[in-house]
Scaffold this motif. Structure first.
Motif, PDB file in Angstrom:
ATOM      1  N   LEU A 227     107.644 110.077 -41.328  1.00  0.00           N
ATOM      2  CA  LEU A 227     108.877 109.628 -40.691  1.00  0.00           C
ATOM      3  C   LEU A 227     108.662 109.326 -39.207  1.00  0.00           C
ATOM      4  CD1 LEU A 227     111.401 112.093 -42.355  1.00  0.00           C
ATOM      5  CD2 LEU A 227     111.311 109.619 -42.681  1.00  0.00           C
ATOM      6  N   TYR A 228     107.716 109.992 -38.588  1.00  0.00           N
ATOM      7  CA  TYR A 228     107.391 109.675 -37.189  1.00  0.00           C
ATOM      8  C   TYR A 228     106.883 108.243 -37.075  1.00  0.00           C
ATOM      9  CZ  TYR A 228     105.620 110.266 -32.443  1.00  0.00           C
ATOM     10  OH  TYR A 228     105.403 110.126 -31.085  1.00  0.00           O
ATOM     11  N   GLU A 229     106.046 107.847 -38.021  1.00  0.00           N
ATOM     12  CA  GLU A 229     105.555 106.466 -38.023  1.00  0.00           C
ATOM     13  C   GLU A 229     106.711 105.491 -38.262  1.00  0.00           C
ATOM     14  OE1 GLU A 229     102.496 105.727 -37.194  1.00  0.00           O
ATOM     15  OE2 GLU A 229     101.978 107.837 -37.021  1.00  0.00           O
ATOM     16  N   VAL A 230     107.615 105.856 -39.157  1.00  0.00           N
ATOM     17  CA  VAL A 230     108.788 105.012 -39.393  1.00  0.00           C
ATOM     18  C   VAL A 230     109.626 104.898 -38.119  1.00  0.00           C
ATOM     19  CG1 VAL A 230     110.951 104.817 -40.680  1.00  0.00           C
ATOM     20  CG2 VAL A 230     108.866 105.532 -41.855  1.00  0.00           C
ATOM     21  N   GLY A 231     109.748 106.005 -37.391  1.00  0.00           N
ATOM     22  CA  GLY A 231     110.507 105.992 -36.147  1.00  0.00           C
ATOM     23  C   GLY A 231     109.890 105.073 -35.101  1.00  0.00           C
ATOM     24  N   ILE A 232     108.564 105.019 -35.035  1.00  0.00           N
ATOM     25  CA  ILE A 232     107.893 104.120 -34.085  1.00  0.00           C
ATOM     26  C   ILE A 232     108.216 102.666 -34.418  1.00  0.00           C
ATOM     27  CG2 ILE A 232     105.657 103.295 -33.273  1.00  0.00           C
ATOM     28  CD1 ILE A 232     104.573 106.118 -33.666  1.00  0.00           C
ATOM     29  N   ILE A 233     108.104 102.336 -35.709  1.00  0.00           N
ATOM     30  CA  ILE A 233     108.376 100.956 -36.133  1.00  0.00           C
ATOM     31  C   ILE A 233     109.842 100.598 -35.896  1.00  0.00           C
ATOM     32  CG2 ILE A 233     108.392  99.397 -38.111  1.00  0.00           C
ATOM     33  CD1 ILE A 233     106.071 101.071 -39.260  1.00  0.00           C
ATOM     34  N   ALA A 234     110.739 101.495 -36.278  1.00  0.00           N
ATOM     35  CA  ALA A 234     112.175 101.218 -36.133  1.00  0.00           C
ATOM     36  C   ALA A 234     112.571 101.106 -34.667  1.00  0.00           C
ATOM     37  CB  ALA A 234     112.984 102.311 -36.822  1.00  0.00           C
ATOM     38  N   SER A 235     112.037 101.992 -33.825  1.00  0.00           N
ATOM     39  CA  SER A 235     112.397 101.950 -32.405  1.00  0.00           C
ATOM     40  C   SER A 235     111.902 100.658 -31.758  1.00  0.00           C
ATOM     41  CB  SER A 235     111.822 103.165 -31.675  1.00  0.00           C
ATOM     42  OG  SER A 235     110.407 103.185 -31.752  1.00  0.00           O
ATOM     43  N   ARG A 236     110.686 100.220 -32.112  1.00  0.00           N
ATOM     44  CA  ARG A 236     110.175  98.968 -31.547  1.00  0.00           C
ATOM     45  C   ARG A 236     111.041  97.784 -31.974  1.00  0.00           C
ATOM     46  NH1 ARG A 236     105.217  99.516 -32.815  1.00  0.00           N
ATOM     47  NH2 ARG A 236     104.438 100.034 -30.735  1.00  0.00           N
ATOM     48  N   TRP A 237     111.443  97.785 -33.246  1.00  0.00           N
ATOM     49  CA  TRP A 237     112.241  96.677 -33.764  1.00  0.00           C
ATOM     50  C   TRP A 237     113.646  96.664 -33.168  1.00  0.00           C
ATOM     51  CZ3 TRP A 237     116.258  96.875 -37.765  1.00  0.00           C
ATOM     52  CH2 TRP A 237     116.657  95.602 -38.160  1.00  0.00           C
ATOM     53  N   LEU A 238     114.291  97.833 -33.111  1.00  0.00           N
ATOM     54  CA  LEU A 238     115.656  97.895 -32.613  1.00  0.00           C
ATOM     55  C   LEU A 238     115.729  97.705 -31.105  1.00  0.00           C
ATOM     56  CD1 LEU A 238     117.221 100.758 -34.755  1.00  0.00           C
ATOM     57  CD2 LEU A 238     117.735  98.332 -34.846  1.00  0.00           C
ATOM     58  N   VAL A 239     114.759  98.226 -30.377  1.00  0.00           N
ATOM     59  CA  VAL A 239     114.765  98.030 -28.924  1.00  0.00           C
ATOM     60  C   VAL A 239     114.606  96.553 -28.597  1.00  0.00           C
ATOM     61  CG1 VAL A 239     113.444  98.436 -26.818  1.00  0.00           C
ATOM     62  CG2 VAL A 239     113.994 100.339 -28.312  1.00  0.00           C
ATOM     63  N   ARG A 240     113.711  95.872 -29.316  1.00  0.00           N
ATOM     64  CA  ARG A 240     113.542  94.437 -29.103  1.00  0.00           C
ATOM     65  C   ARG A 240     114.829  93.677 -29.438  1.00  0.00           C
ATOM     66  NH1 ARG A 240     109.728  93.496 -32.613  1.00  0.00           N
ATOM     67  NH2 ARG A 240     108.059  94.125 -31.203  1.00  0.00           N
ATOM     68  N   GLY A 241     115.461  94.056 -30.562  1.00  0.00           N
ATOM     69  CA  GLY A 241     116.713  93.402 -30.937  1.00  0.00           C
ATOM     70  C   GLY A 241     117.827  93.701 -29.955  1.00  0.00           C
ATOM     71  N   ASP A 242     117.852  94.923 -29.423  1.00  0.00           N
ATOM     72  CA  ASP A 242     118.902  95.290 -28.473  1.00  0.00           C
ATOM     73  C   ASP A 242     118.753  94.494 -27.170  1.00  0.00           C
ATOM     74  OD1 ASP A 242     121.092  96.916 -27.503  1.00  0.00           O
ATOM     75  OD2 ASP A 242     119.621  97.962 -26.276  1.00  0.00           O
ATOM     76  N   ARG A 243     117.527  94.304 -26.738  1.00  0.00           N
ATOM     77  CA  ARG A 243     117.310  93.532 -25.529  1.00  0.00           C
ATOM     78  C   ARG A 243     117.716  92.076 -25.722  1.00  0.00           C
ATOM     79  NH1 ARG A 243     111.289  95.969 -24.107  1.00  0.00           N
ATOM     80  NH2 ARG A 243     112.009  98.007 -23.316  1.00  0.00           N
ATOM     81  N   THR A 244     117.411  91.546 -26.897  1.00  0.00           N
ATOM     82  CA  THR A 244     117.801  90.170 -27.187  1.00  0.00           C
ATOM     83  C   THR A 244     119.315  90.031 -27.224  1.00  0.00           C
ATOM     84  OG1 THR A 244     115.788  89.867 -28.507  1.00  0.00           O
ATOM     85  CG2 THR A 244     117.575  88.280 -28.833  1.00  0.00           C
ATOM     86  N   ALA A 245     120.002  91.002 -27.864  1.00  0.00           N
ATOM     87  CA  ALA A 245     121.462  90.964 -27.940  1.00  0.00           C
ATOM     88  C   ALA A 245     122.088  91.124 -26.549  1.00  0.00           C
ATOM     89  CB  ALA A 245     121.969  92.061 -28.866  1.00  0.00           C
ATOM     90  N   ALA A 246     121.505  91.997 -25.719  1.00  0.00           N
ATOM     91  CA  ALA A 246     122.030  92.195 -24.367  1.00  0.00           C
ATOM     92  C   ALA A 246     121.868  90.924 -23.534  1.00  0.00           C
ATOM     93  CB  ALA A 246     121.312  93.364 -23.700  1.00  0.00           C
ATOM     94  N   ALA A 247     120.728  90.243 -23.691  1.00  0.00           N
ATOM     95  CA  ALA A 247     120.512  88.990 -22.965  1.00  0.00           C
ATOM     96  C   ALA A 247     121.504  87.922 -23.416  1.00  0.00           C
ATOM     97  CB  ALA A 247     119.086  88.502 -23.163  1.00  0.00           C
ATOM     98  N   SER A 248     121.786  87.898 -24.732  1.00  0.00           N
ATOM     99  CA  SER A 248     122.747  86.909 -25.249  1.00  0.00           C
ATOM    100  C   SER A 248     124.148  87.194 -24.733  1.00  0.00           C
ATOM    101  CB  SER A 248     122.740  86.922 -26.781  1.00  0.00           C
ATOM    102  OG  SER A 248     121.459  86.599 -27.285  1.00  0.00           O
ATOM    103  N   ASP A 249     124.518  88.476 -24.682  1.00  0.00           N
ATOM    104  CA  ASP A 249     125.834  88.834 -24.161  1.00  0.00           C
ATOM    105  C   ASP A 249     125.974  88.475 -22.676  1.00  0.00           C
ATOM    106  OD1 ASP A 249     126.460  89.791 -26.653  1.00  0.00           O
ATOM    107  OD2 ASP A 249     126.084  91.893 -26.164  1.00  0.00           O
ATOM    108  N   ALA A 250     124.880  88.677 -21.943  1.00  0.00           N
ATOM    109  CA  ALA A 250     124.914  88.372 -20.505  1.00  0.00           C
ATOM    110  C   ALA A 250     125.094  86.870 -20.271  1.00  0.00           C
ATOM    111  CB  ALA A 250     123.631  88.858 -19.834  1.00  0.00           C
ATOM    112  N   GLU A 251     124.444  86.059 -21.134  1.00  0.00           N
ATOM    113  CA  GLU A 251     124.606  84.606 -20.998  1.00  0.00           C
ATOM    114  C   GLU A 251     126.021  84.166 -21.360  1.00  0.00           C
ATOM    115  OE1 GLU A 251     121.604  82.928 -23.433  1.00  0.00           O
ATOM    116  OE2 GLU A 251     119.926  83.556 -22.146  1.00  0.00           O
TER     117      GLU A 251
END
Length: 251
Positions: A227-251
């Protein structure tokens, strides 16, 4: 002065809303409990099946205290009602806090809540179907010769509930990692680099929170490492998606 005058009604409205949500949550929990109470003995028989299957023919549980045959099934029914009504309880909490969240926070909160509930259920199922049979098989085999294993029903229930809570909470590891990454406390790369320390910490934690037998400790540590490995993959994916969503909201 005007701000204070406006704030007071808003606070009262929030308190009324909170009271309503708490009442709905408690009512739902009590309704499930009342439905389960007539089946308390059957629930306990199902819970005791992993141990009874490993005992010699004629082996059974015993009630040391006079009131144990009543309180043990009642306690189990309450725990089962809490487990079953958990989505309803979380929904009431979500309905109370959701109006005050930003759209970005709502997008993240819903999947995290759903994942946390699903992982907790998965941890309890893993404990019941895989861990308990293995643990009881190990414990019954190492019992000294001439010693009959006759466990008190209350002690058995406490033992099993500790196992359930330990595995259910431990399976929340990926959600905790994702939340920490989203809050900026750690980065996915730091989680990856700290894998070795995390594995050592997982085995230490497994030794602390599980009963003192090697089988349950190993069966908790192994899925937590995965599950630690799953957490690494999920955190990388969600953090990247969150940054993209935040940039879209800012625009």
């Amino acid at each position: 002065m005007d701000n204070d005058t406006e704030a007071a009604p808003r606070l009262i409205d929030h308190l009324i809303e909170l009271r309503g949500r708490v009442l709905r949550a408690v009512t739902g929990l009590l309704a499930v409990l009342l439905l389960l109470l007539p089946f308390g003995n059957k629930l306990y028989a199902a819970l005791a099946a992993p141990l009874l299957a490993k005992l010699p023919p004629g082996g059974q549980l015993i009630a040391v205290e006079v009131a144990s045959p009543f309180f043990a099934p009642l306690k189990l029914a309450f725990f089962a009602a809490l487990m079953i009504s958990m989505p309803w309880l979380l929904y009431q909490a979500w309905a109370f806090v959701a109006p005050g969240l930003y759209q970005r926070e709502k997008r993240l909160a819903v999947p995290l809540l759903a994942s946390s509930v699903a992982l907790f259920y998965a941890g309890c199922a893993f404990a019941f179907f895989l861990v308990l049979p293995a643990v009881f098989g190990f414990l019954t085999k190492i019992a000294p010769e001439g010693v009959a294993m006759m466990t008190d029903i209350s002690a058995y229930l406490d033992f099993v509930l500790v196992i359930f809570l330990a595995f259910g909470a431990s399976f929340e590891l990926p959600v905790a990692m994702v939340i920490a990454a989203l809050l900026g406390w750690v980065t996915p790369d730091q989680l990856k680099e700290s894998r070795g320390y995390a594995v050592v910490g997982i085995f230490v934690l497994a030794a602390v929170i599980t009963p003192p037998d090697v089988v349950s400790q190993l069966m908790l540590a192994a899925p937590m490492c995965a599950l630690y490995e799953v957490g690494i993959i999920a955190s990388r994916w969600l953090v990247r998606g969150d940054r993209t969503a935040a940039a879209s909201d800012a625009e």
